[in-house]
Design an enzyme around this catalytic site. Structure first.
Site, PDB file in Angstrom:
ATOM      1  N   LYS A 112       0.814  -1.068  -0.285  1.00 24.34           N
ATOM      2  CA  LYS A 112       0.026   0.120   0.121  1.00 24.34           C
ATOM      3  C   LYS A 112       0.832   1.031  -0.081  1.00 24.34           C
ATOM      4  O   LYS A 112       0.440   2.348  -0.492  1.00 24.34           O
ATOM      5  CB  LYS A 112      -0.870   0.157   1.037  1.00 24.34           C
TER       6      LYS A 112
HETATM    7  C1  LIG Z   1      -4.218  -4.949   0.199  1.00 24.29           C
HETATM    8  C2  LIG Z   1      -3.432  -6.146   0.246  1.00 24.29           C
HETATM    9  C3  LIG Z   1      -3.549  -7.071  -0.900  1.00 24.29           C
HETATM   10  C4  LIG Z   1      -4.764  -7.093  -1.790  1.00 24.29           C
HETATM   11  O1  LIG Z   1      -4.518  -6.003  -2.569  1.00 24.29           O
HETATM   12  P1  LIG Z   1      -6.001  -5.592  -3.423  1.00 24.29           P
HETATM   13  O2  LIG Z   1      -5.320  -4.404  -4.150  1.00 24.29           O
HETATM   14  O3  LIG Z   1      -6.857  -5.070  -2.442  1.00 24.29           O
HETATM   15  O4  LIG Z   1      -6.289  -6.658  -4.296  1.00 24.29           O
HETATM   16  C5  LIG Z   1      -2.743  -8.280  -0.714  1.00 24.29           C
HETATM   17  N1  LIG Z   1      -1.613  -8.292   0.191  1.00 24.29           N
HETATM   18  C6  LIG Z   1      -1.624  -7.234   0.888  1.00 24.29           C
HETATM   19  C7  LIG Z   1      -0.329  -7.592   2.044  1.00 24.29           C
HETATM   20  C8  LIG Z   1      -2.092  -6.087   1.104  1.00 24.29           C
HETATM   21  O5  LIG Z   1      -2.000  -5.259   1.991  1.00 24.29           O
END
Ligand SMILES: *Cc1c(COP(=O)(O)O)cnc(C)c1O
Length: 496
Positions: A112
């Protein structure tokens, strides 16, 4: 000419990139999409000689066309700096026959950070451009990682404040500690008694509440979103797929034009959608492997063409993927419906009233590039252990879901295309689950003992993000029922 954006649910309103970033969600509840996906205008060989920041500029300038070169470069410079623990920003590690694109070298050690370290700058620049005088209130629902990354990104950013909702019993202990210790006088963190979907629905309801918007405006506030529905999150995520491809070329792992597979551990469908946009810009991709955990609503969708959220919500060791309503799938649905917003609106209406929808055969035929797979809890733990045993490479639970799904796909399909696996979190963020997968003997240790053990067995230094929370004070302790989220927000903003 500016690239414009319209809603997935109607074509009559078009907005600029900066307006789309400010609004987050369109007025009709749809998501903003570019009226056409732009094509890369630089050769891969050129990109291969550029830094992460330079590649970011080459990709983002095609989407955010109402920023000046200086404005966009300024945002990029402020985002991808020493908050990342490597100048590569997103390094690639080869292990067990795949390329792991490590997206967790930012401030909060999950992928993120790749988008949320730049979003505050995109947003404040957009606000200036559009003469916004209100304070921008970021409302965010999190399944664990978005919340902390958004808090870190927006903390003490002038003209903004941020309120994060997380499922009180649905995040890892480290994730919770990271959030409730967040500093910054403009930050608020609220636990809710429901799950992530409840948090996300509550936030969406507030965005769509016209009365609340009016009340906010009168008090000098307006909402925006840091969730992956914001186009300002999606665009920075396209960058690292282009970057990864260019690094593989640079390292001689592939030749320009060779296709790669991309495997993504998926929740809200934002990360994998960014990869799909990269392909539509001209990046040579063979298959997108969409990996789910036990909440395998997307696996079922790719199998059957029916999206059905009417099922039990399962808490797993990969909590950031514990999601039954994958919001960003709406952008794919719109695209495979031939940019037919009426069709897309109908399907989304069915989803909100009956919890499911079925796509047409024509639409299904356009999903050939996608392969769905899922990994249950036992298989995810096994994957962590076997790759550790073989390679001494320790991966987190989310990445392990992807690795497990990829290994099964490779065995079934005999597809030997070079493959990039999006590695979405540091194992330090999910230490207990990771260490238990490697050896049951770790179960009796405390969270921070486990952190030190992990460092010993992996040879990877404990990240700064973890060191920080060892002794940090809890600064947030608000908990509310999931149907009281709006009241809580009004309380925090003093609107009552
Ligand atoms: C948010 C997240 C995901 C999923 O990603 P999306 O874009 O919501 O599909 C997978 N792994 C981790 C560690 C995340 O923080």
């Amino acid at each position: 000419m500016n690239l414009m954006y319209n809603s997935t649910r109607s074509n009559n309103e078009t907005v600029t990139a900066s307006q789309a970033i400010l609004k987050g969600l369109a007025d009709d509840g749809g998501l903003f999409v570019p009226t056409a996906i732009p094509a890369l205008d630089k050769d891969i060989t050129e990109l291969a000689n550029m830094s992460y920041k330079e590649v970011a500029y080459e990709v983002m300038k095609l989407y955010i066309t109402d920023f000046t070169e200086e404005e966009l470069k300024n945002c990029i410079d402020r985002a991808y700096d020493s908050k990342f623990d490597t100048t590569e920003i997103a390094p690639i590690k080869k292990a067990d026959g795949a390329y792991y694109l490590e997206l967790f070298h930012g401030a909060t050690i999950a992928f993120k950070d790749m988008a949320l370290s730049i979003l505050p700058h995109l947003l404040t620049t957009s606000a200036k451009k559009n003469n916004v005088k209100n304070e921008i209130v970021i409302l965010t629902a999190t399944s664990g990682d978005t919340g902390k990354a958004a808090l870190a990104g927006f903390a003490d950013v002038e003209g903004t404040s941020i309120i994060v909702f997380y499922p009180k019993n649905g995040v890892s202990p480290i994730q919770e500690k990271q959030m409730v210790t967040q500093k910054g006088k403009n930050t608020k963190v609220v636990g809710i008694t429901g799950n992530f979907d409840d948090a996300q629905s509550g936030v969406k309801a507030m965005f769509n509440n016209k009365e609340l918007a009016k009340k906010m405006d009168e008090a000098g506030f307006q909402f925006s979103s840091a969730n992956s529905i914001n186009i300002g999150r999606l665009v920075p995520q396209i960058v690292y797929y282009v970057y990864a491809y260019s690094r593989l070329v640079k390292n001689g792992d592939i030749q320009v034009g060779d296709k790669i597979n991309i495997v993504v551990p998926t929740g809200n469908f934002g990360n994998i959608l960014a990869a799909y946009y990269a392909k539509n810009m001209g990046l040579p991709v063979n298959k997108f492997v969409c990996a789910s955990n036990d909440n395998k609503v997307l696996f079922d969708f790719f199998q059957t063409g029916t999206y059905d959220r009417n099922r039990e919500f399962i808490l797993t060791t990969s909590p950031s993927m514990d999601i039954l309503i994958s919001s960003n799938l709406e952008r794919l649905i719109y695209k495979i419906a031939g940019n037919d917003s009426a069709k897309c609106a109908d399907l989304m209406k069915a989803l909100s009233t009956t919890g499911k929808y079925e796509i047409t055969e024509d639409m299904k035929a356009q999903l050939d590039d996608f392969v769905g797979g899922y990994s249950d809890e036992a298989k995810t733990a096994q994957t962590i252990k076997s790759i550790y045993d073989k390679e001494k490479y320790v991966m987190d639970t989310h990445t392990a879901v992807a690795a497990g799904v990829y290994n099964a796909y490779k065995e079934d399909s005999k597809d030997n295309t070079p493959t990039v696996i999006a590695s979405t979190a540091s194992p330090y963020k999910f230490t207990r689950s990771v260490m238990n997968a490697i050896d049951e003997k770790y179960d009796s240790m405390s969270d921070f003992q486990l952190v030190d053990e992990l460092s010993k067995i992996s040879g990877v230094k404990v990240p700064q993000a973890i060191e920080e929370i060892r002794t940090a004070l809890v600064l947030h302790d608000i908990v509310c029922e999931s149907n009281k989220m709006q009241e809580t927000v009004e309380g925090i903003l003093g609107l009552k």
